[in-house]
Scaffold this motif. Structure first.
Motif, PDB file in Angstrom:
ATOM      1  N   GLY A 171     124.337  26.571  39.847  1.00  0.00           N
ATOM      2  CA  GLY A 171     122.895  26.549  39.984  1.00  0.00           C
ATOM      3  C   GLY A 171     122.308  25.229  40.426  1.00  0.00           C
ATOM      4  O   GLY A 171     121.087  25.064  40.412  1.00  0.00           O
ATOM      5  N   VAL A 172     123.147  24.275  40.828  1.00  0.00           N
ATOM      6  CA  VAL A 172     122.680  22.972  41.305  1.00  0.00           C
ATOM      7  C   VAL A 172     122.916  22.893  42.808  1.00  0.00           C
ATOM      8  O   VAL A 172     124.031  23.149  43.280  1.00  0.00           O
ATOM      9  N   ARG A 173     121.876  22.546  43.560  1.00  0.00           N
ATOM     10  CA  ARG A 173     122.028  22.424  45.006  1.00  0.00           C
ATOM     11  C   ARG A 173     122.848  21.171  45.333  1.00  0.00           C
ATOM     12  O   ARG A 173     122.579  20.096  44.791  1.00  0.00           O
ATOM     13  N   ARG A 174     123.812  21.337  46.216  1.00  0.00           N
ATOM     14  CA  ARG A 174     124.691  20.219  46.566  1.00  0.00           C
ATOM     15  C   ARG A 174     124.892  20.168  48.074  1.00  0.00           C
ATOM     16  O   ARG A 174     125.149  21.181  48.708  1.00  0.00           O
ATOM     17  N   MET A 175     124.783  18.969  48.626  1.00  0.00           N
ATOM     18  CA  MET A 175     125.070  18.740  50.034  1.00  0.00           C
ATOM     19  C   MET A 175     126.463  18.134  50.128  1.00  0.00           C
ATOM     20  O   MET A 175     126.777  17.174  49.420  1.00  0.00           O
ATOM     21  N   CYS A 176     127.298  18.688  51.010  1.00  0.00           N
ATOM     22  CA  CYS A 176     128.695  18.266  51.097  1.00  0.00           C
ATOM     23  C   CYS A 176     129.028  17.742  52.483  1.00  0.00           C
ATOM     24  O   CYS A 176     128.440  18.164  53.483  1.00  0.00           O
ATOM     25  N   ALA A 177     129.995  16.843  52.541  1.00  0.00           N
ATOM     26  CA  ALA A 177     130.440  16.286  53.808  1.00  0.00           C
ATOM     27  C   ALA A 177     131.877  15.806  53.644  1.00  0.00           C
ATOM     28  O   ALA A 177     132.300  15.416  52.555  1.00  0.00           O
ATOM     29  N   ILE A 178     132.623  15.826  54.752  1.00  0.00           N
ATOM     30  CA  ILE A 178     133.977  15.278  54.782  1.00  0.00           C
ATOM     31  C   ILE A 178     134.042  14.239  55.880  1.00  0.00           C
ATOM     32  O   ILE A 178     133.678  14.509  57.030  1.00  0.00           O
ATOM     33  N   THR A 179     134.479  13.052  55.521  1.00  0.00           N
ATOM     34  CA  THR A 179     134.530  11.961  56.488  1.00  0.00           C
ATOM     35  C   THR A 179     135.705  11.043  56.158  1.00  0.00           C
ATOM     36  O   THR A 179     136.324  11.159  55.091  1.00  0.00           O
ATOM     37  N   THR A 180     136.021  10.159  57.068  1.00  0.00           N
ATOM     38  CA  THR A 180     137.082   9.176  56.846  1.00  0.00           C
ATOM     39  C   THR A 180     136.460   7.856  56.410  1.00  0.00           C
ATOM     40  O   THR A 180     135.597   7.313  57.101  1.00  0.00           O
ATOM     41  N   ILE A 181     136.878   7.384  55.246  1.00  0.00           N
ATOM     42  CA  ILE A 181     136.374   6.125  54.698  1.00  0.00           C
ATOM     43  C   ILE A 181     137.563   5.210  54.452  1.00  0.00           C
ATOM     44  O   ILE A 181     138.475   5.563  53.691  1.00  0.00           O
ATOM     45  N   GLN A 182     137.548   4.069  55.124  1.00  0.00           N
ATOM     46  CA  GLN A 182     138.654   3.115  55.023  1.00  0.00           C
ATOM     47  C   GLN A 182     139.995   3.805  55.260  1.00  0.00           C
ATOM     48  O   GLN A 182     140.945   3.667  54.492  1.00  0.00           O
ATOM     49  N   LYS A 183     140.027   4.616  56.341  1.00  0.00           N
ATOM     50  CA  LYS A 183     141.215   5.314  56.835  1.00  0.00           C
ATOM     51  C   LYS A 183     141.709   6.415  55.906  1.00  0.00           C
ATOM     52  O   LYS A 183     142.820   6.942  56.094  1.00  0.00           O
ATOM     53  N   GLN A 184     140.886   6.811  54.927  1.00  0.00           N
ATOM     54  CA  GLN A 184     141.247   7.893  54.023  1.00  0.00           C
ATOM     55  C   GLN A 184     140.214   9.016  54.112  1.00  0.00           C
ATOM     56  O   GLN A 184     139.014   8.759  54.144  1.00  0.00           O
ATOM     57  N   LEU A 185     140.703  10.256  54.166  1.00  0.00           N
ATOM     58  CA  LEU A 185     139.809  11.406  54.239  1.00  0.00           C
ATOM     59  C   LEU A 185     139.165  11.625  52.875  1.00  0.00           C
ATOM     60  O   LEU A 185     139.867  11.681  51.851  1.00  0.00           O
ATOM     61  N   ARG A 186     137.849  11.767  52.847  1.00  0.00           N
ATOM     62  CA  ARG A 186     137.121  11.900  51.594  1.00  0.00           C
ATOM     63  C   ARG A 186     136.131  13.075  51.656  1.00  0.00           C
ATOM     64  O   ARG A 186     135.489  13.308  52.688  1.00  0.00           O
ATOM     65  N   LEU A 187     136.035  13.773  50.535  1.00  0.00           N
ATOM     66  CA  LEU A 187     135.002  14.780  50.340  1.00  0.00           C
ATOM     67  C   LEU A 187     133.872  14.140  49.543  1.00  0.00           C
ATOM     68  O   LEU A 187     134.107  13.602  48.457  1.00  0.00           O
ATOM     69  N   LEU A 188     132.652  14.185  50.092  1.00  0.00           N
ATOM     70  CA  LEU A 188     131.474  13.642  49.417  1.00  0.00           C
ATOM     71  C   LEU A 188     130.562  14.787  49.025  1.00  0.00           C
ATOM     72  O   LEU A 188     130.242  15.642  49.857  1.00  0.00           O
ATOM     73  N   ILE A 189     130.138  14.810  47.773  1.00  0.00           N
ATOM     74  CA  ILE A 189     129.238  15.850  47.269  1.00  0.00           C
ATOM     75  C   ILE A 189     128.035  15.167  46.645  1.00  0.00           C
ATOM     76  O   ILE A 189     128.154  14.503  45.610  1.00  0.00           O
ATOM     77  N   ALA A 190     126.877  15.304  47.291  1.00  0.00           N
ATOM     78  CA  ALA A 190     125.631  14.740  46.766  1.00  0.00           C
ATOM     79  C   ALA A 190     124.832  15.874  46.146  1.00  0.00           C
ATOM     80  O   ALA A 190     124.511  16.856  46.824  1.00  0.00           O
ATOM     81  N   SER A 191     124.517  15.754  44.865  1.00  0.00           N
ATOM     82  CA  SER A 191     123.887  16.861  44.153  1.00  0.00           C
ATOM     83  C   SER A 191     122.421  16.572  43.846  1.00  0.00           C
ATOM     84  O   SER A 191     122.005  15.425  43.693  1.00  0.00           O
TER      85      SER A 191
END
Length: 440
Positions: free
Chosen positions: A318-338
């Motif tokens: 029930g919480v809205r979340r914006m998600c993104a996948i990007t490379t940070i310092q040569k590592q693949l990362r999933l970012l979830i901003a809620s």
């Protein structure tokens, strides 16, 4: 996109969160102001680029790493303000006939979405170059703009009863194609970084599809789940275009891997294999088609759909979340901003079915308190009528007239227009004046 009609989330102390086009920064708006963060070292710290007091914001969009931001406030939901936050100056503001539901921008175009129309601005001088009128009723402001200047496409719903996607060429200003993506109305749209692919989800939320934005052909079909229908909130390609991530009103975030090599291998199989191998491959395909031909269409669809490569289960639904996948310092990362004020950082496994590992959880509300209490609100600048703009710089809407749209009947007025854009504005659009983390 968050609905602007009755922002109970803001009243409840929640926040508006939004990533920029290439996932290098995060915008966070609360009832007391907004902040911009750099994501370059998000594994350990969240570097603040900018913070200011402002009216309660409905929307905020930053143009890549530039100093240009487009904002819409709760106090004036029909007015768009384009600001240079580094110089704390308002470049221009436009007023529209109805509430602004979404704003999208890239280095060529700025799109304003109303419930039944879309305005296309040339971002170089902010004139309206085209207006798409009488669009199907779109109360959620659902639309997507490619971040690519080469394939600068705009997507929006083409029907209120079915999941039709209209693709519009925002540079040459003509309709490109219509994609019958789903049987039920659309809930989410997202372009790939190159603009050549578009991902779609319907209100049912069980299947996500990826199409070519150029000819409408279906490229991938991905199954999010079988047991329940959900509301897809966020849909996003990774910056490398190899993954697609979705979030919904449930507690689960799904990551799909877009295996283009398998498709290419299948298409080129005959030219690369011996005749004996090809006979075996052909027989296998024949057998597969024969077996599935005896099954109901719904069953064969399930067998052919891709499954989630990985997933994350968050504390609550029930919480809205914006998600993104990007490379940070040569590592693949999933970012979830809620919406409840947290930014989660996860590693993405290399093996299908493995767990995403939580690396860091940032409390965005604490970050804002730190900015206000310790950093002194950018040396005590007090913001008046326009967010990020000293009171003396804010003008009243309607003092001038903006460029006319496609039919010359644009219901838009502009103050502080940029018919002759300054060098600072041009630099902001090009991204030549990136802003680093703020210093304490």
């Amino acid at each position: 996109m968050m609905s602007l009609l009755g922002r109970t989330d803001v009243d409840a102390g929640e926040v508006f969160v939004n990533f920029n086009q290439n996932i290098t920064s995060l915008a966070v708006a609360t009832s007391g102001g907004y902040s911009l963060y750099s994501l370059g070292s998000v594994d350990s710290t969240l570097d603040k680029i900018y913070h200011t007091k402002s009216d309660e914001l409905f929307l905020i969009e930053r143009l890549f790493e530039s100093s240009l931001v487009a904002i819409v406030s709760q106090r004036a939901p029909r007015k768009l303000k384009v600001c240079h936050f580094k110089k704390q100056s308002e470049i221009c503001n436009y007023s529209y006939a109805n509430t602004i539901l979404a704003v999208k921008l890239n280095r060529e175009r700025l799109i304003v979405c109303l419930e039944e129309s879309l305005y296309i601005h040339n971002i170089q001088d902010m004139k309206v170059v085209h207006t798409i009128r009488d669009t199907p009723c779109n109360p959620q402001g659902l639309c997507a703009l490619s971040s690519s200047s080469e394939h600068c496409y705009l997507a929006y719903p083409g029907s209120v009863t079915a999941g039709e996607v209209q693709i519009f060429d925002a540079i040459n200003l003509h309709a490109k194609t219509m994609i019958p993506a789903h049987d039920t109305p659309l809930a989410a749209l997202a372009f790939s970084p190159s603009g050549t692919e578009i991902a779609t989800a319907s209100e049912r939320g069980t299947v996500i599809r990826v199409f070519s934005s150029q000819d409408g052909s279906r490229l991938f079909e991905l199954r999010r789940g079988l047991k329940r229908c959900v509301s897809i909130v966020s849909l996003s390609f990774s910056t490398c275009a190899e993954y697609l991530v979705s979030s919904s009103n449930t507690e689960t975030v799904h990551i799909f891997r877009l295996d283009r090599s398998a498709t290419e291998t299948a298409e080129g199989h005959g030219s690369k294999q011996s005749s004996d191998d090809w006979m075996g491959y052909s027989f296998f395909r024949f057998l597969s088609k024969t077996v599935t031909s005896y099954l109901p269409t719904q069953v064969t669809d399930v067998f052919s759909q891709g499954r989630a490569f990985a997933s994350v289960t968050l504390p609550e639904a029930g919480v809205r979340r914006m998600c993104a996948i990007t490379t940070i310092q040569k590592q693949l990362r999933l970012l979830i901003a809620s919406q409840d004020g947290y930014l989660y950082v996860y590693s993405i496994p290399t093996v299908e079915g493995a767990e995403c590992q939580l690396i860091k959880r940032h409390d965005l509300r604490l970050e804002d308190h730190y900015a206000m209490d310790i950093k002194g609100l950018n040396s005590g600048v007090s913001i008046g009528g326009a967010a990020g703009v000293p009171p003396s710089s804010a003008g009243a809407a309607g003092a001038g007239t903006g460029g006319s749209g496609g039919d010359g009947k644009s219901a838009v007025s502009v103050t502080g227009g940029v018919d002759k854009p300054s060098s600072s504005y041009a630099s902001a659009v090009k991204g030549d004046d990136p802003v680093g983390p703020s210093s304490a």
